[in-house]
Design an enzyme around this catalytic site. Sequence first.
Site, PDB file in Angstrom:
ATOM      1  N   HIS A  71     -26.430   3.571 -18.243  1.00 30.59           N
ATOM      2  CA  HIS A  71     -25.944   4.346 -19.404  1.00 30.59           C
ATOM      3  C   HIS A  71     -24.431   4.197 -19.553  1.00 30.59           C
ATOM      4  O   HIS A  71     -23.897   4.397 -20.645  1.00 30.59           O
ATOM      5  CB  HIS A  71     -26.241   5.837 -19.225  1.00 30.59           C
ATOM      6  CG  HIS A  71     -27.658   6.126 -18.865  1.00 30.59           C
ATOM      7  ND1 HIS A  71     -28.687   5.995 -19.763  1.00 30.59           N
ATOM      8  CD2 HIS A  71     -28.228   6.521 -17.692  1.00 30.59           C
ATOM      9  CE1 HIS A  71     -29.829   6.317 -19.163  1.00 30.59           C
ATOM     10  NE2 HIS A  71     -29.582   6.639 -17.915  1.00 30.59           N
ATOM     11  N   HIS A  98     -16.508   8.063 -15.599  1.00 25.58           N
ATOM     12  CA  HIS A  98     -17.247   7.083 -16.370  1.00 25.58           C
ATOM     13  C   HIS A  98     -16.647   7.067 -17.770  1.00 25.58           C
ATOM     14  O   HIS A  98     -15.796   7.901 -18.090  1.00 25.58           O
ATOM     15  CB  HIS A  98     -18.742   7.445 -16.431  1.00 25.58           C
ATOM     16  CG  HIS A  98     -18.966   8.743 -17.095  1.00 25.58           C
ATOM     17  ND1 HIS A  98     -18.942   9.962 -16.417  1.00 25.58           N
ATOM     18  CD2 HIS A  98     -19.149   9.049 -18.398  1.00 25.58           C
ATOM     19  CE1 HIS A  98     -19.119  10.923 -17.286  1.00 25.58           C
ATOM     20  NE2 HIS A  98     -19.237  10.412 -18.486  1.00 25.58           N
ATOM     21  N   HIS A 123     -14.240  10.146 -18.917  1.00 25.56           N
ATOM     22  CA  HIS A 123     -14.546  11.469 -18.357  1.00 25.56           C
ATOM     23  C   HIS A 123     -14.393  11.445 -16.840  1.00 25.56           C
ATOM     24  O   HIS A 123     -15.048  10.644 -16.161  1.00 25.56           O
ATOM     25  CB  HIS A 123     -15.989  11.855 -18.716  1.00 25.56           C
ATOM     26  CG  HIS A 123     -16.169  12.110 -20.172  1.00 25.56           C
ATOM     27  ND1 HIS A 123     -17.394  11.993 -20.809  1.00 25.56           N
ATOM     28  CD2 HIS A 123     -15.287  12.475 -21.125  1.00 25.56           C
ATOM     29  CE1 HIS A 123     -17.251  12.289 -22.094  1.00 25.56           C
ATOM     30  NE2 HIS A 123     -15.982  12.582 -22.307  1.00 25.56           N
ATOM     31  N   THR A 208     -22.940  15.588 -21.803  1.00 26.09           N
ATOM     32  CA  THR A 208     -23.278  14.892 -23.061  1.00 26.09           C
ATOM     33  C   THR A 208     -24.428  13.907 -22.838  1.00 26.09           C
ATOM     34  O   THR A 208     -24.722  13.078 -23.704  1.00 26.09           O
ATOM     35  CB  THR A 208     -22.070  14.117 -23.627  1.00 26.09           C
ATOM     36  OG1 THR A 208     -21.772  13.027 -22.744  1.00 26.09           O
ATOM     37  CG2 THR A 208     -20.862  15.014 -23.779  1.00 26.09           C
ATOM     38  N   THR A 209     -25.053  14.002 -21.665  1.00 28.29           N
ATOM     39  CA  THR A 209     -26.229  13.181 -21.375  1.00 28.29           C
ATOM     40  C   THR A 209     -27.343  14.107 -20.889  1.00 28.29           C
ATOM     41  O   THR A 209     -27.066  15.183 -20.348  1.00 28.29           O
ATOM     42  CB  THR A 209     -25.945  12.172 -20.241  1.00 28.29           C
ATOM     43  OG1 THR A 209     -25.485  12.899 -19.103  1.00 28.29           O
ATOM     44  CG2 THR A 209     -24.908  11.148 -20.655  1.00 28.29           C
TER      45      THR A 209
HETATM   46  N1  6CC Z   1     -26.760   9.260 -16.031  1.00 30.32           N
HETATM   47  C1  6CC Z   1     -25.527   9.610 -16.442  1.00 30.32           C
HETATM   48  N2  6CC Z   1     -24.982  10.805 -16.251  1.00 30.32           N
HETATM   49  C2  6CC Z   1     -23.736  10.844 -16.809  1.00 30.32           C
HETATM   50  C3  6CC Z   1     -22.984  12.059 -16.767  1.00 30.32           C
HETATM   51  C4  6CC Z   1     -23.076  12.920 -15.663  1.00 30.32           C
HETATM   52  C5  6CC Z   1     -22.322  14.089 -15.662  1.00 30.32           C
HETATM   53  C6  6CC Z   1     -21.511  14.399 -16.767  1.00 30.32           C
HETATM   54 CL1  6CC Z   1     -20.574  15.852 -16.752  1.00 30.32          CL
HETATM   55  C7  6CC Z   1     -21.467  13.532 -17.868  1.00 30.32           C
HETATM   56  S1  6CC Z   1     -20.459  13.856 -19.254  1.00 30.32           S
HETATM   57  N3  6CC Z   1     -20.624  12.682 -20.301  1.00 30.32           N
HETATM   58  O1  6CC Z   1     -20.889  15.103 -19.852  1.00 30.32           O
HETATM   59  O2  6CC Z   1     -19.095  13.864 -18.729  1.00 30.32           O
HETATM   60  C8  6CC Z   1     -22.197  12.376 -17.870  1.00 30.32           C
HETATM   61  C9  6CC Z   1     -23.300   9.688 -17.416  1.00 30.32           C
HETATM   62  S2  6CC Z   1     -24.497   8.513 -17.277  1.00 30.32           S
HETATM   63 ZN    ZN Z   2     -19.212  11.295 -20.276  1.00 30.87          ZN
END
Ligand code: 6CC
Ligand code: ZN
Length: 267
Positions: A71, A98, A123, A208-209
């Site tokens: 992702h 990420h 993030h 957001t996932t």
């Molecule tokens: N499988 C995946 N999980 C994430 C993830 C995990 C924790 C969080 Cl907090 C987030 S986000 N976009 O809200 O910062 C994304 C990305 S790809």
């Molecule tokens: Zn994110």
Amino acid sequence: RAASNWCYQIQLKSSNITCLGPADWEGDCKKDNQSPINIDTSKAVFNQSLTPFSFSDYHKKKNWSVKNNGHSVVVLLENEPLIAEGGLSSKYQATQLHLHWSKKLNNGSEHSIDNKHFAMEMHIVHEKEKGSSKSEKASGNANDEIAVLAFLVEAGSNNDGFQALVDALSEIPKPGLSTKLKESISLFDLIPEEEKLKEYFRYMGSLTTPGCEEKVVWTVFEKRIELSEKQIFAFSEKLFFDDQMQVDMTENVRPVQPLGKRTVFKS
Ligand SMILES: Nc1nc(-c2ccc(Cl)c(S(N)(=O)=O)c2)cs1
Ligand SMILES: [Zn+2]
């Protein structure tokens, strides 16, 4: 439980696998305190408790491991860097960072500022430090269990601090592959200088996932990160959503969600 076969809109069209696009994400994804959002700067409310952050071990250079998780590209931070203050209720440990991006320079950020999207969004995900008291351990489902520091990225001059991460992308084209950064870098190499981080927006939202759990205290910094176009496009060119390397990993951006009754604050 989040659907294991969730995907972004762009994957619905281009891959013959059936997956659940954003309109069908399960878990808490249909609740009303979701992320990302558009930030209407004229309606952001000044909040004097939003003091500057204190960053610990953000200067620590390490050859972090980097993974294509199907992702996004994720840098595993092993709970070492810490943040505190910044209007947060406790200390938080960085677990991973990420990014989200697009092939279009105005479509790759998840949050928008006055309806303007940016090229990318980074993030840095932190988890609340487990206190000693039983009650603190027990809960774990407070609405601020996770603190995400969000940085908007725009096209500009080349960013040397990011080059080690950009170079690693070609080693992890397929989901499940991981590698180690060839050069050790620190989080401070990746983010704007500390005194530029005093201005930020704050609101309560979600991952957001999927499962979109509503347990994230969001910080969106006003100061943007600059990368060169070459560095930005490397993410969409080197990474794929699928093992067959048929579907470029790009547009991994959730559409903005209704603000509802929430207020966005500003430091
Ligand atoms: N499988 C995946 N999980 C994430 C993830 C995990 C924790 C969080 Cl907090 C987030 S986000 N976009 O809200 O910062 C994304 C990305 S790809
Ligand atoms: Zn994110």
